[in-house]
Every structure is written in C-alpha cells, then in structure tokens.
Design a protein around this motif. Structure first.
Motif, PDB file in Angstrom:
ATOM      1  N   ALA A 101      56.496  43.152  33.056  1.00 35.76           N
ATOM      2  CA  ALA A 101      56.107  43.411  34.448  1.00 35.76           C
ATOM      3  C   ALA A 101      57.327  43.783  35.287  1.00 35.76           C
ATOM      4  CB  ALA A 101      55.417  42.179  35.025  1.00 35.76           C
ATOM      5  N   ARG A 102      58.438  43.097  35.067  1.00 34.05           N
ATOM      6  CA  ARG A 102      59.649  43.385  35.832  1.00 34.05           C
ATOM      7  C   ARG A 102      60.234  44.749  35.476  1.00 34.05           C
ATOM      8  NH1 ARG A 102      61.952  38.891  38.503  1.00 34.05           N
ATOM      9  NH2 ARG A 102      60.702  37.008  38.224  1.00 34.05           N
ATOM     10  N   ILE A 103      60.177  45.123  34.202  1.00 31.70           N
ATOM     11  CA  ILE A 103      60.619  46.452  33.801  1.00 31.70           C
ATOM     12  C   ILE A 103      59.815  47.521  34.535  1.00 31.70           C
ATOM     13  CG2 ILE A 103      60.588  48.092  31.862  1.00 31.70           C
ATOM     14  CD1 ILE A 103      61.382  45.742  30.053  1.00 31.70           C
ATOM     15  N   ALA A 104      58.531  47.230  34.772  1.00 28.81           N
ATOM     16  CA  ALA A 104      57.641  48.176  35.461  1.00 28.81           C
ATOM     17  C   ALA A 104      57.815  48.147  36.973  1.00 28.81           C
ATOM     18  CB  ALA A 104      56.194  47.870  35.102  1.00 28.81           C
ATOM     19  N   GLY A 105      58.683  47.272  37.469  1.00 28.45           N
ATOM     20  CA  GLY A 105      58.898  47.175  38.907  1.00 28.45           C
ATOM     21  C   GLY A 105      57.969  46.206  39.601  1.00 28.45           C
ATOM     22  N   SER A 106      57.318  45.372  38.840  1.00 30.16           N
ATOM     23  CA  SER A 106      56.408  44.375  39.390  1.00 30.16           C
ATOM     24  C   SER A 106      56.821  43.012  38.860  1.00 30.16           C
ATOM     25  CB  SER A 106      54.960  44.712  38.993  1.00 30.16           C
ATOM     26  OG  SER A 106      54.039  43.836  39.579  1.00 30.16           O
ATOM     27  N   ARG A 107      55.887  42.072  38.847  1.00 31.74           N
ATOM     28  CA  ARG A 107      56.132  40.753  38.253  1.00 31.74           C
ATOM     29  C   ARG A 107      54.792  40.044  38.079  1.00 31.74           C
ATOM     30  NH1 ARG A 107      57.948  36.081  42.313  1.00 31.74           N
ATOM     31  NH2 ARG A 107      56.851  35.007  40.634  1.00 31.74           N
ATOM     32  N   VAL A 108      54.782  39.034  37.246  1.00 38.45           N
ATOM     33  CA  VAL A 108      53.587  38.210  37.089  1.00 38.45           C
ATOM     34  C   VAL A 108      53.409  37.364  38.342  1.00 38.45           C
ATOM     35  CG1 VAL A 108      52.579  36.264  35.814  1.00 38.45           C
ATOM     36  CG2 VAL A 108      53.661  38.154  34.568  1.00 38.45           C
ATOM     37  N   ARG A 109      52.183  37.343  38.868  1.00 39.08           N
ATOM     38  CA  ARG A 109      51.908  36.633  40.123  1.00 39.08           C
ATOM     39  C   ARG A 109      51.017  35.396  39.940  1.00 39.08           C
ATOM     40  NH1 ARG A 109      55.435  38.473  44.028  1.00 39.08           N
ATOM     41  NH2 ARG A 109      55.652  40.739  43.828  1.00 39.08           N
ATOM     42  N   TYR A 110      50.317  35.322  38.817  1.00 38.34           N
ATOM     43  CA  TYR A 110      49.401  34.184  38.626  1.00 38.34           C
ATOM     44  C   TYR A 110      49.174  33.958  37.140  1.00 38.34           C
ATOM     45  CZ  TYR A 110      45.687  37.644  37.830  1.00 38.34           C
ATOM     46  OH  TYR A 110      44.934  38.678  37.342  1.00 38.34           O
ATOM     47  N   VAL A 111      48.537  32.832  36.824  1.00 36.34           N
ATOM     48  CA  VAL A 111      48.239  32.457  35.444  1.00 36.34           C
ATOM     49  C   VAL A 111      46.755  32.129  35.327  1.00 36.34           C
ATOM     50  CG1 VAL A 111      48.704  30.817  33.586  1.00 36.34           C
ATOM     51  CG2 VAL A 111      50.560  31.538  35.107  1.00 36.34           C
ATOM     52  N   VAL A 135      53.682  26.205  34.065  1.00 32.30           N
ATOM     53  CA  VAL A 135      53.740  27.073  35.236  1.00 32.30           C
ATOM     54  C   VAL A 135      54.780  26.564  36.224  1.00 32.30           C
ATOM     55  CG1 VAL A 135      52.442  27.994  37.185  1.00 32.30           C
ATOM     56  CG2 VAL A 135      51.347  27.780  34.936  1.00 32.30           C
ATOM     57  N   ARG A 136      54.772  25.266  36.477  1.00 27.53           N
ATOM     58  CA  ARG A 136      55.732  24.679  37.422  1.00 27.53           C
ATOM     59  C   ARG A 136      57.169  24.891  36.954  1.00 27.53           C
ATOM     60  NH1 ARG A 136      54.455  19.283  37.080  1.00 27.53           N
ATOM     61  NH2 ARG A 136      56.024  19.182  35.429  1.00 27.53           N
ATOM     62  N   ASP A 137      57.408  24.707  35.659  1.00 29.88           N
ATOM     63  CA  ASP A 137      58.768  24.860  35.134  1.00 29.88           C
ATOM     64  C   ASP A 137      59.230  26.311  35.139  1.00 29.88           C
ATOM     65  OD1 ASP A 137      58.867  22.160  34.691  1.00 29.88           O
ATOM     66  OD2 ASP A 137      58.528  22.283  32.523  1.00 29.88           O
ATOM     67  N   TYR A 138      58.309  27.233  34.856  1.00 35.61           N
ATOM     68  CA  TYR A 138      58.696  28.647  34.795  1.00 35.61           C
ATOM     69  C   TYR A 138      58.847  29.250  36.187  1.00 35.61           C
ATOM     70  CZ  TYR A 138      58.970  33.545  33.646  1.00 35.61           C
ATOM     71  OH  TYR A 138      59.398  34.853  33.558  1.00 35.61           O
ATOM     72  N   ASP A 139      57.838  29.066  37.030  1.00 32.27           N
ATOM     73  CA  ASP A 139      57.885  29.629  38.383  1.00 32.27           C
ATOM     74  C   ASP A 139      56.806  28.967  39.232  1.00 32.27           C
ATOM     75  OD1 ASP A 139      57.914  31.078  40.711  1.00 32.27           O
ATOM     76  OD2 ASP A 139      57.693  33.039  39.776  1.00 32.27           O
ATOM     77  N   PRO A 140      57.187  28.008  40.075  1.00 26.64           N
ATOM     78  CA  PRO A 140      56.193  27.300  40.884  1.00 26.64           C
ATOM     79  C   PRO A 140      55.539  28.165  41.959  1.00 26.64           C
ATOM     80  CG  PRO A 140      58.423  26.634  41.490  1.00 26.64           C
ATOM     81  CD  PRO A 140      58.549  27.477  40.264  1.00 26.64           C
ATOM     82  N   ALA A 143      50.416  31.476  41.095  1.00 23.02           N
ATOM     83  CA  ALA A 143      49.128  30.883  41.427  1.00 23.02           C
ATOM     84  C   ALA A 143      48.387  30.492  40.150  1.00 23.02           C
ATOM     85  CB  ALA A 143      48.285  31.861  42.237  1.00 23.02           C
ATOM     86  N   ALA A 144      47.507  29.514  40.272  1.00 28.36           N
ATOM     87  CA  ALA A 144      46.675  29.057  39.161  1.00 28.36           C
ATOM     88  C   ALA A 144      45.246  29.528  39.405  1.00 28.36           C
ATOM     89  CB  ALA A 144      46.716  27.539  39.057  1.00 28.36           C
ATOM     90  N   LEU A 145      44.734  30.362  38.503  1.00 28.82           N
ATOM     91  CA  LEU A 145      43.385  30.907  38.619  1.00 28.82           C
ATOM     92  C   LEU A 145      42.474  30.189  37.636  1.00 28.82           C
ATOM     93  CD1 LEU A 145      41.453  33.122  39.732  1.00 28.82           C
ATOM     94  CD2 LEU A 145      42.275  34.611  37.896  1.00 28.82           C
ATOM     95  N   GLY A 160      51.440  21.034  43.683  1.00 28.29           N
ATOM     96  CA  GLY A 160      51.940  21.924  44.721  1.00 28.29           C
ATOM     97  C   GLY A 160      51.780  23.397  44.426  1.00 28.29           C
ATOM     98  N   LEU A 161      51.038  23.733  43.357  1.00 29.38           N
ATOM     99  CA  LEU A 161      50.798  25.128  43.040  1.00 29.38           C
ATOM    100  C   LEU A 161      49.643  25.671  43.885  1.00 29.38           C
ATOM    101  CD1 LEU A 161      50.916  25.014  39.120  1.00 29.38           C
ATOM    102  CD2 LEU A 161      52.795  25.507  40.691  1.00 29.38           C
TER     103      LEU A 161
END
Length: 254
Positions: A101-111, A135-140, A143-145, A160-161
């Motif tokens: 996602a970062r290579i594409a200029g974006s990023r992961v926003r939720y799980v 999720v908390r350890d990687y990037d708090p 969002a959790a879907l 706190g997610l």
C-alpha cells in the motif's frame, strides 16, 4: 438534517498465482473500501501489489483482510491456534499488505478478519484479544471492522481502537445478529432484488430480516457486498445506486 452516509466494502485480491477470483478492477470502480487478502487465505505478493496500486489510483481505502493460515480451505475452517502465534501471524499479514500500500502511495487504514476468523472472534475472547493486540502493536490508528456485538469490536474499543460496525447485504442473519454459517442452506442471499432491498433497509432503517422472520438491529457504518459471488460487480453497482437514490452518501470511513 445531516445526510446519512455509509461505506461500501468488498473482499478483493482473493486470487492466487494464475487463479483469479472475482473482478477486482471493476469492483474498485464501485466500492469505497477494499478488504485486501494478505496471503494467508488467498492472495500473493503480486496480487497484493496490483490491487493496492489499483485502489490507490482510484482513491479507494485499503484494509487488511487477515485470516488463519489456511490457503487450502480459503480461510473458512476454524484453527485452534495459540493466541500469541495468531497475533504474530496477523502482524505479519498487516505488514506485508501495508508495504505494498505504501509503495502505491497509500497505506492500510483498517483491519477486517476473514471467514472462520471473522466468525470466531464474535465469541472467542482469546482469539479476539490476539487480533486486538496485533493491531495495537502494529498501528493503533488502524480501525477495527467487524460484526456489532462481537468480542472483537468490544475489546478493540476497550483498547482505544476505532471500531466500525459492519453488515452484509448478501448474507443471512440469525435472530441474535450473528451470520448464518456458510455450510448451512441459504447462508448467502443470491437474489439481486433481495440483496438491494436488504442493504438499503440496513442503512436507512438500521434493521435486517433474520431467518426466523424477525427484525434484527444492525445500523452499519460499512456495508459489505462479497466479490466472489456470481454477478458481484453488477450487484454492487445496484446497491450503490440504490443507496445514492435514497439520499445516502457512499463514502469510506477510513
């Protein structure tokens, strides 16, 4: 009065190697969020990179659809994995997809958990805790879907997610708000008119008709239309257009 809005998501990138499942490119022109397979139930590095690039080009929000390590079973079989190991495997999947996602200029926003893991963390506290910890350890900020009333969303909120309630326009519901297991008849709603009606009612009325005929409260912030059902693209277009015709703004929550 504020205009109602909802996210429209679908499961994408679920091919593997030369095998393709669903029309990822066409669905990315319809949905606002893409749940991208991370290689454990489906997907491979080239597929993940391709879908992330296409999503970024269209401004579609990218989510990690994490799973048990179960390529043979498409992630639809429960795995009694030790929670620490499950947490590590979720981090592994998250990091892999986020890289593309970062290579594409974006990023992961939720799980969003997939298949058997999605169903397990509705009630399985240990595995839900593992998912939250990963999720908390990687990037708090992720969002959790998930399903309303699930352990996954309850524990994510306690940690706190940000939590996002999801509903399925094309899945049958039990009276308690859980999904009818896919192994049971009628678990997937295949009639297009019914899928559109159910999706619209979920968003505008906050309810869905359960298999026993009662109405169950759902109130989704995100509505899923599966990408692996026959005619998925046309069905997703119909759901999106029906929402817009009803005055609902279709916009990504992420």
């Amino acid at each position: 009065m504020e205009r109602p809005r909802v996210d429209l998501n679908s499961d994408l990138g679920e091919g593997f190697g030369v095998w393709r499942l669903g029309d990822d490119t066409a669905l990315l022109d319809v949905v606002s969020s893409a749940n991208v397979a991370c290689g454990f139930h489906a997907g491979d590095p080239s597929t993940m990179r391709r879908v992330c690039a296409a999503a970024a080009d269209r401004g579609v929000t990218i989510g990690a659809q994490v799973s048990y390590r179960d390529l043979a079973g498409f992630g639809r079989r429960f795995v009694d994995v030790e929670p620490r190991e499950l947490a590590d495997e979720v981090v592994y999947q998250l990091a892999a997809l986020d890289g593309f996602a970062r290579i594409a200029g974006s990023r992961v926003r939720y799980v969003k958990p997939h298949g058997a893991l999605y169903n397990a963390v509705v009630t399985h506290t240990g595995q839900a805790e593992a998912l939250v910890a990963a999720v908390r350890d990687y990037d708090p900020d992720l969002a959790a879907l998930g399903l309303p009333g699930s352990e996954w969303l309850r524990l994510a909120e306690e940690a706190g997610l940000r939590t996002v309630r999801e509903a399925f326009a094309d899945r049958a519901y039990r009276p308690d708000g859980s999904l009818v297991p896919r192994r049971e008849p009628g678990a997937v709603v295949r009639d297009g008119d019914e899928v559109v009606h159910r999706g619209l009612r979920m968003v505008t009325e906050g309810v869905v008709r359960a298999v026993d005929g009662t109405d169950v409260a759902v109130r989704p912030a995100s509505l899923c239309v599966h990408g692996d059902t026959p005619g998925a693209v046309a069905l997703a277009v119909r759901v999106r257009d029906a929402l817009r015709d009803a005055g609902v703004e279709v916009r990504a929550f992420g």
